[in-house]
Motif scaffolding. Structure first.
Motif, PDB file in Angstrom:
ATOM      1  N   GLY A  53       0.723   2.217   6.589  1.00 45.30           N
ATOM      2  CA  GLY A  53       0.664   1.058   7.470  1.00 45.30           C
ATOM      3  C   GLY A  53      -0.752   0.603   7.769  1.00 45.30           C
ATOM      4  O   GLY A  53      -1.089  -0.568   7.581  1.00 45.30           O
ATOM      5  N   PHE A  54      -1.596   1.517   8.212  1.00 46.16           N
ATOM      6  CA  PHE A  54      -2.969   1.124   8.548  1.00 46.16           C
ATOM      7  C   PHE A  54      -3.773   0.765   7.288  1.00 46.16           C
ATOM      8  O   PHE A  54      -4.614  -0.126   7.317  1.00 46.16           O
ATOM      9  CB  PHE A  54      -3.677   2.220   9.355  1.00 46.16           C
ATOM     10  CG  PHE A  54      -3.398   2.131  10.825  1.00 46.16           C
ATOM     11  CD1 PHE A  54      -4.002   1.151  11.601  1.00 46.16           C
ATOM     12  CD2 PHE A  54      -2.513   2.999  11.432  1.00 46.16           C
ATOM     13  CE1 PHE A  54      -3.743   1.051  12.959  1.00 46.16           C
ATOM     14  CE2 PHE A  54      -2.238   2.907  12.793  1.00 46.16           C
ATOM     15  CZ  PHE A  54      -2.849   1.928  13.563  1.00 46.16           C
ATOM     16  N   ALA A  55      -3.503   1.487   6.193  1.00 42.26           N
ATOM     17  CA  ALA A  55      -4.199   1.146   4.945  1.00 42.26           C
ATOM     18  C   ALA A  55      -3.840  -0.273   4.545  1.00 42.26           C
ATOM     19  O   ALA A  55      -4.701  -1.065   4.140  1.00 42.26           O
ATOM     20  CB  ALA A  55      -3.797   2.130   3.841  1.00 42.26           C
ATOM     21  N   CYS A  56      -2.585  -0.613   4.685  1.00 44.54           N
ATOM     22  CA  CYS A  56      -2.127  -1.932   4.267  1.00 44.54           C
ATOM     23  C   CYS A  56      -2.676  -3.014   5.186  1.00 44.54           C
ATOM     24  O   CYS A  56      -3.089  -4.079   4.725  1.00 44.54           O
ATOM     25  CB  CYS A  56      -0.594  -1.950   4.257  1.00 44.54           C
ATOM     26  SG  CYS A  56       0.094  -3.076   3.040  1.00 44.54           S
ATOM     27  N   LEU A  57      -2.690  -2.720   6.481  1.00 37.47           N
ATOM     28  CA  LEU A  57      -3.226  -3.679   7.452  1.00 37.47           C
ATOM     29  C   LEU A  57      -4.678  -4.006   7.130  1.00 37.47           C
ATOM     30  O   LEU A  57      -5.076  -5.174   7.042  1.00 37.47           O
ATOM     31  CB  LEU A  57      -3.116  -3.104   8.868  1.00 37.47           C
ATOM     32  CG  LEU A  57      -3.744  -3.933   9.987  1.00 37.47           C
ATOM     33  CD1 LEU A  57      -2.948  -5.226  10.204  1.00 37.47           C
ATOM     34  CD2 LEU A  57      -3.830  -3.140  11.291  1.00 37.47           C
ATOM     35  N   VAL A  58      -5.470  -2.953   6.938  1.00 35.72           N
ATOM     36  CA  VAL A  58      -6.902  -3.147   6.698  1.00 35.72           C
ATOM     37  C   VAL A  58      -7.137  -3.838   5.346  1.00 35.72           C
ATOM     38  O   VAL A  58      -7.951  -4.767   5.240  1.00 35.72           O
ATOM     39  CB  VAL A  58      -7.634  -1.782   6.768  1.00 35.72           C
ATOM     40  CG1 VAL A  58      -9.047  -1.871   6.212  1.00 35.72           C
ATOM     41  CG2 VAL A  58      -7.649  -1.299   8.215  1.00 35.72           C
ATOM     42  N   PHE A  59      -6.417  -3.411   4.337  1.00 34.16           N
ATOM     43  CA  PHE A  59      -6.576  -3.998   3.006  1.00 34.16           C
ATOM     44  C   PHE A  59      -6.209  -5.489   3.038  1.00 34.16           C
ATOM     45  O   PHE A  59      -6.946  -6.346   2.530  1.00 34.16           O
ATOM     46  CB  PHE A  59      -5.685  -3.246   2.013  1.00 34.16           C
ATOM     47  CG  PHE A  59      -5.811  -3.701   0.596  1.00 34.16           C
ATOM     48  CD1 PHE A  59      -6.891  -3.297  -0.189  1.00 34.16           C
ATOM     49  CD2 PHE A  59      -4.852  -4.530   0.028  1.00 34.16           C
ATOM     50  CE1 PHE A  59      -7.008  -3.711  -1.516  1.00 34.16           C
ATOM     51  CE2 PHE A  59      -4.957  -4.949  -1.301  1.00 34.16           C
ATOM     52  CZ  PHE A  59      -6.039  -4.537  -2.076  1.00 34.16           C
ATOM     53  N   THR A  83       0.844  -1.195   0.000  1.00 33.57           N
ATOM     54  CA  THR A  83       0.000   0.000   0.000  1.00 33.57           C
ATOM     55  C   THR A  83       0.880   1.246   0.000  1.00 33.57           C
ATOM     56  O   THR A  83       1.879   1.292   0.711  1.00 33.57           O
ATOM     57  CB  THR A  83      -0.919  -0.021   1.240  1.00 33.57           C
ATOM     58  OG1 THR A  83      -1.664  -1.227   1.210  1.00 33.57           O
ATOM     59  CG2 THR A  83      -1.885   1.128   1.239  1.00 33.57           C
ATOM     60  N   PRO A  84       0.497   2.224  -0.799  1.00 32.97           N
ATOM     61  CA  PRO A  84       1.306   3.432  -0.900  1.00 32.97           C
ATOM     62  C   PRO A  84       1.088   4.368   0.286  1.00 32.97           C
ATOM     63  O   PRO A  84       0.112   4.225   1.019  1.00 32.97           O
ATOM     64  CB  PRO A  84       0.789   4.096  -2.167  1.00 32.97           C
ATOM     65  CG  PRO A  84      -0.654   3.701  -2.208  1.00 32.97           C
ATOM     66  CD  PRO A  84      -0.701   2.286  -1.653  1.00 32.97           C
ATOM     67  N   ALA A 100      -4.788   7.422   6.732  1.00 35.55           N
ATOM     68  CA  ALA A 100      -4.665   6.090   6.119  1.00 35.55           C
ATOM     69  C   ALA A 100      -5.797   5.849   5.114  1.00 35.55           C
ATOM     70  O   ALA A 100      -5.604   5.147   4.124  1.00 35.55           O
ATOM     71  CB  ALA A 100      -4.683   5.018   7.194  1.00 35.55           C
ATOM     72  N   CYS A 101      -6.952   6.452   5.369  1.00 35.21           N
ATOM     73  CA  CYS A 101      -8.090   6.183   4.483  1.00 35.21           C
ATOM     74  C   CYS A 101      -7.779   6.628   3.058  1.00 35.21           C
ATOM     75  O   CYS A 101      -8.297   6.063   2.096  1.00 35.21           O
ATOM     76  CB  CYS A 101      -9.375   6.827   5.005  1.00 35.21           C
ATOM     77  SG  CYS A 101      -9.461   8.607   4.839  1.00 35.21           S
ATOM     78  N   ARG A 102      -6.895   7.616   2.895  1.00 36.01           N
ATOM     79  CA  ARG A 102      -6.589   8.117   1.548  1.00 36.01           C
ATOM     80  C   ARG A 102      -5.579   7.241   0.828  1.00 36.01           C
ATOM     81  O   ARG A 102      -5.305   7.460  -0.353  1.00 36.01           O
ATOM     82  CB  ARG A 102      -6.089   9.567   1.622  1.00 36.01           C
ATOM     83  CG  ARG A 102      -7.148  10.544   2.158  1.00 36.01           C
ATOM     84  CD  ARG A 102      -6.636  11.996   2.105  1.00 36.01           C
ATOM     85  NE  ARG A 102      -5.313  12.076   2.657  1.00 36.01           N
ATOM     86  CZ  ARG A 102      -4.934  12.842   3.687  1.00 36.01           C
ATOM     87  NH1 ARG A 102      -5.808  13.629   4.273  1.00 36.01           N
ATOM     88  NH2 ARG A 102      -3.686  12.821   4.115  1.00 36.01           N
ATOM     89  N   SER A 103      -5.002   6.248   1.533  1.00 39.55           N
ATOM     90  CA  SER A 103      -4.015   5.368   0.893  1.00 39.55           C
ATOM     91  C   SER A 103      -4.671   4.130   0.266  1.00 39.55           C
ATOM     92  O   SER A 103      -3.981   3.239  -0.194  1.00 39.55           O
ATOM     93  CB  SER A 103      -2.934   4.943   1.895  1.00 39.55           C
ATOM     94  OG  SER A 103      -1.887   5.900   1.907  1.00 39.55           O
ATOM     95  N   LEU A 130     -13.584   0.074   2.831  1.00 35.68           N
ATOM     96  CA  LEU A 130     -12.417  -0.270   3.664  1.00 35.68           C
ATOM     97  C   LEU A 130     -11.723   0.982   4.209  1.00 35.68           C
ATOM     98  O   LEU A 130     -11.185   0.985   5.318  1.00 35.68           O
ATOM     99  CB  LEU A 130     -11.404  -1.102   2.862  1.00 35.68           C
ATOM    100  CG  LEU A 130     -11.859  -2.500   2.449  1.00 35.68           C
ATOM    101  CD1 LEU A 130     -10.742  -3.206   1.686  1.00 35.68           C
ATOM    102  CD2 LEU A 130     -12.297  -3.336   3.665  1.00 35.68           C
ATOM    103  N   SER A 131     -11.770   2.054   3.411  1.00 33.88           N
ATOM    104  CA  SER A 131     -11.087   3.279   3.845  1.00 33.88           C
ATOM    105  C   SER A 131     -11.674   3.789   5.157  1.00 33.88           C
ATOM    106  O   SER A 131     -10.959   4.356   5.987  1.00 33.88           O
ATOM    107  CB  SER A 131     -11.155   4.357   2.753  1.00 33.88           C
ATOM    108  OG  SER A 131     -12.407   5.006   2.744  1.00 33.88           O
ATOM    109  N   ALA A 132     -13.001   3.587   5.336  1.00 33.16           N
ATOM    110  CA  ALA A 132     -13.643   4.048   6.573  1.00 33.16           C
ATOM    111  C   ALA A 132     -13.156   3.235   7.773  1.00 33.16           C
ATOM    112  O   ALA A 132     -13.224   3.701   8.912  1.00 33.16           O
ATOM    113  CB  ALA A 132     -15.163   3.959   6.448  1.00 33.16           C
ATOM    114  N   ILE A 133     -12.651   2.041   7.514  1.00 32.63           N
ATOM    115  CA  ILE A 133     -12.073   1.238   8.605  1.00 32.63           C
ATOM    116  C   ILE A 133     -10.622   1.671   8.852  1.00 32.63           C
ATOM    117  O   ILE A 133     -10.222   1.899   9.987  1.00 32.63           O
ATOM    118  CB  ILE A 133     -12.160  -0.269   8.278  1.00 32.63           C
ATOM    119  CG1 ILE A 133     -13.646  -0.654   8.106  1.00 32.63           C
ATOM    120  CG2 ILE A 133     -11.506  -1.099   9.380  1.00 32.63           C
ATOM    121  CD1 ILE A 133     -13.865  -2.065   7.594  1.00 32.63           C
ATOM    122  N   ALA A 134      -9.865   1.815   7.761  1.00 34.07           N
ATOM    123  CA  ALA A 134      -8.470   2.257   7.901  1.00 34.07           C
ATOM    124  C   ALA A 134      -8.420   3.603   8.628  1.00 34.07           C
ATOM    125  O   ALA A 134      -7.501   3.879   9.410  1.00 34.07           O
ATOM    126  CB  ALA A 134      -7.821   2.374   6.530  1.00 34.07           C
TER     127      ALA A 134
END
Lengths: 416, 416
Positions: free
Chosen positions: B132-138, B14-15, B164-167, B153-157
């Motif tokens: 990090g959080f985007a990648c974890l959630v994804f 994840t970027p 993180a939601c924007r990643s 998923l972004s709403a969870i990240a």
């Protein structure tokens, strides 16, 4: 008026001032009318002041001015505005001893000489123009026997430099922004004199800077044109804050005073940053000084020191009393010691008794200082501060009657 | 679910992202709901990304996590929120080849292992928590076969780290602040993908700093509680600016884009300064970089480079095209050369082709650079910048199906 050679001279001394509620932004560029009220404390002229001698003589063939010994033109609009306004209020003058008789109508035809001297470095960014224009207007008014009181004179000094209007009084001073289109109600009034809160001690850190700063005139104009926060500050924030500051000063409530002064300084710099292109007056050293003060204030039950920064990196630190000032100087000298080759005597100037109270007599004492306990891993950065000035709130303009203090020769009207 | 030993693993990349309209201030601290919309550009994961492997196995007796090889606790509220939300959306999983069968209801009982790795220094202040959080959630969503799309998923990240939601998307991304009290509409949407505006080139200056910065969580809270400018920014300034920024991005209008991005970065830092105690994320080097860019932009017919700074001194510089990026790198290397003992190869990292285009092959070429003509008496300051990263806008999260890229061992589920 008899056409014989005489010189009439007046010498005045005017303090500088530092705003604790900041002036930033003009609603009228020519009349210098601000977008909000401001409040300042006048600094003791013993350490920071301008002395100006103004002279008039039928032998002068043009208006001339010398600043710190160097001739400058008086043709600038701001000087001309002040000269014109005072000339318009000039009255008859008669000095039998010297055989001088000037009628009201003669003032238009007479030229003046002005010599001005700051007892502090002009380039240090210590509001030299405030003291300068206040002194020019005050001295000219006395020379020309204008009957206006200091508030009325402040509205003229304002047209030289906005903040100059606040240097017409000692103690704490408020510049009412006014409402009138002609600026007649945009003038300074004294809130309390310098005796009202005489516990305060002021330490100024003159901060080394390698950058040329944006002039406040240009900066203000850019902020008015581009900052989306300035209007909100001027209309919504400052009016309430000014009232709270007046209360704090009246009640000598240092906690509120410090909170308001620090917040207002920071907000002024925030507006500068919100300007396009952004304006940075504070540098890393300024930030470190703020951080020192904030950490100390938070470690105590109530604030010990207020900080405020004008259009440059220098910190003006206002300590609640002498004890706090002594501790502050110790902390400052720990964090910002002079360069190894410096002379302590020229590193801490002004009221040196604070240094004595702090138990610091020489560089060895500076080296032996303990780190402030409230700062974790406090670093010592040599050379970031050029010097410190210890001073206090002070009085307003005075006339110097002793001719030996005049800056112009009593017979030629030229610089001594 | 059969109780035999298997490990199911998913690896994702994840970027990170950088906001061009800033997020600063929460209206809900637990759900992480912002006080305004924000817009970001996703950075090319080739140069800045997080890789995360998540694994599940009946043999795991607790949830465990390793970041860059070091074990950290997953018990923090933000991790727990993300885990809980994904578990609640988990679905049946069947992998006949590996003999894995997990029913929806079983997920509550299964423990996970997480291993995460940044391809850039965590401490460099480059939004590692966003990636990090985007990648974890994804990755967890894929592991648990959750059916939600990336916006959902972004709403969870977001509950792990706001930005993180924007990643969860590539290109330009908008985080809608939303209105719902439960935060269900506070999520990210893609404005345009990374191909829409592929001329842009990004150079990041990682700035040396001796100061520990205020965490953005603490800083935001202090700003919400004490800044008198933040509410005005959130309610009056950002809504208009967000619309203008969306237009600029849609039309690839670099002039407007740069003006809006710079102004918004500066305003965010202005709000930080208006906070009590004031927060300084930018330092003198950041200011010098801004000054370089501003002078160059003003010397050209239209802006060549936009700058934006997050909660730290690093500059993210977005050049309108490759030619501008090449010139920018030359100017930056003139003003901020590496220390004498540095290796150019580790001073400019990422897409090194920009360096080649700039005609710079070794330290001699850096020394021979001409001063930028638009900067009077340009100084060269060694050591103020740690290194530069050349990159560009990039794509969103991807799954890495090649097991050799997994960070956990496919049989033990422990770090390789």
């Amino acid at each position: 008026m008899e056409e014989k050679t005489w010189v009439r001279m007046v010498t005045a001394q005017t303090p500088t001032n530092i705003a604790v509620i900041k002036y930033w932004g003009k609603r009228d560029e020519t009349l210098i009318l601000p977008v909000n009220d401001s409040i300042s404390v006048t600094l003791d002229p013993a350490h920071l002041c301008t002395t100006t001698t103004v002279a008039v003589s039928p032998s002068f063939d043009q208006d001339r001015m010398w600043l710190n010994g160097k001739e400058f033109s008086l043709s600038g609009g701001r000087y001309q505005n002040c000269l014109r306004e005072i000339r318009a209020r000039a009255c008859d003058v008669q000095d039998e001893e010297k055989g001088i008789k000037i009628a009201k109508k003669d003032w238009e035809k007479l030229n003046v000489h002005v010599a001005s001297y700051n007892n502090f470095p002009t380039a240090a960014g210590l509001a030299s123009s405030a003291a300068g224009f206040a002194c020019l207007v005050f001295a000219l008014a006395k020379l020309m026997n204008a009957k206006e009181d200091n508030s009325e004179l402040s509205a003229i000094a304002r047209q030289g430099s906005g903040s100059a209007c606040r240097s017409l009084f000692g103690g704490f001073v408020k510049w009412n922004m006014g409402k009138a289109e002609d600026g007649s109600d945009s003038l300074a009034v004294q809130l309390v004199d310098e005796k009202h809160w005489d516990e305060l001690v002021i330490i100024i850190a003159v901060v080394s800077s390698r950058q040329k700063e944006t002039s406040s005139t240009t900066g203000m104009r850019d902020s008015v044109e581009t900052s989306l926060l300035l209007e909100h500050r001027a209309k919504e924030v400052v009016p309430k804050r000014t009232k709270q500051m007046e209360e704090a000063i009246k009640n000598r409530d240092f906690g509120s005073f410090a909170q308001l002064a620090c917040a207002d300084s920071n907000q002024f710099h925030a507006v500068c940053l919100d300007t396009c292109p952004p304006i940075f007056y504070m540098n890393d050293t300024s930030h470190r000084i703020i951080s020192c003060v904030e950490k100390w204030n938070r470690s105590e039950e109530s604030p010990q020191v207020a900080y405020t920064f004008d259009a440059g990196p220098n910190a003006v630190l206002i300590a609640r009393n002498r004890k706090a000032a002594t501790q502050l100087l110790q902390k400052l000298l720990f964090c910002f010691p002079p360069n190894s080759d410096a002379d302590l005597n020229s590193y801490v100037i002004g009221d040196k008794s604070i240094l004595k109270d702090a138990g610091i007599e020489d560089m060895k004492d500076v080296e032996a200082l303990s780190p402030p306990p409230e700062i974790k891993n406090a670093e010592r950065s040599k050379g970031e501060v050029s010097y410190f000035i210890c001073t206090k709130p002070g009085r307003g303009p005075v006339l110097l009657s002793d001719e030996s203090q005049a800056l112009l020769h009593p017979e030629t009207g030229l610089p001594k």
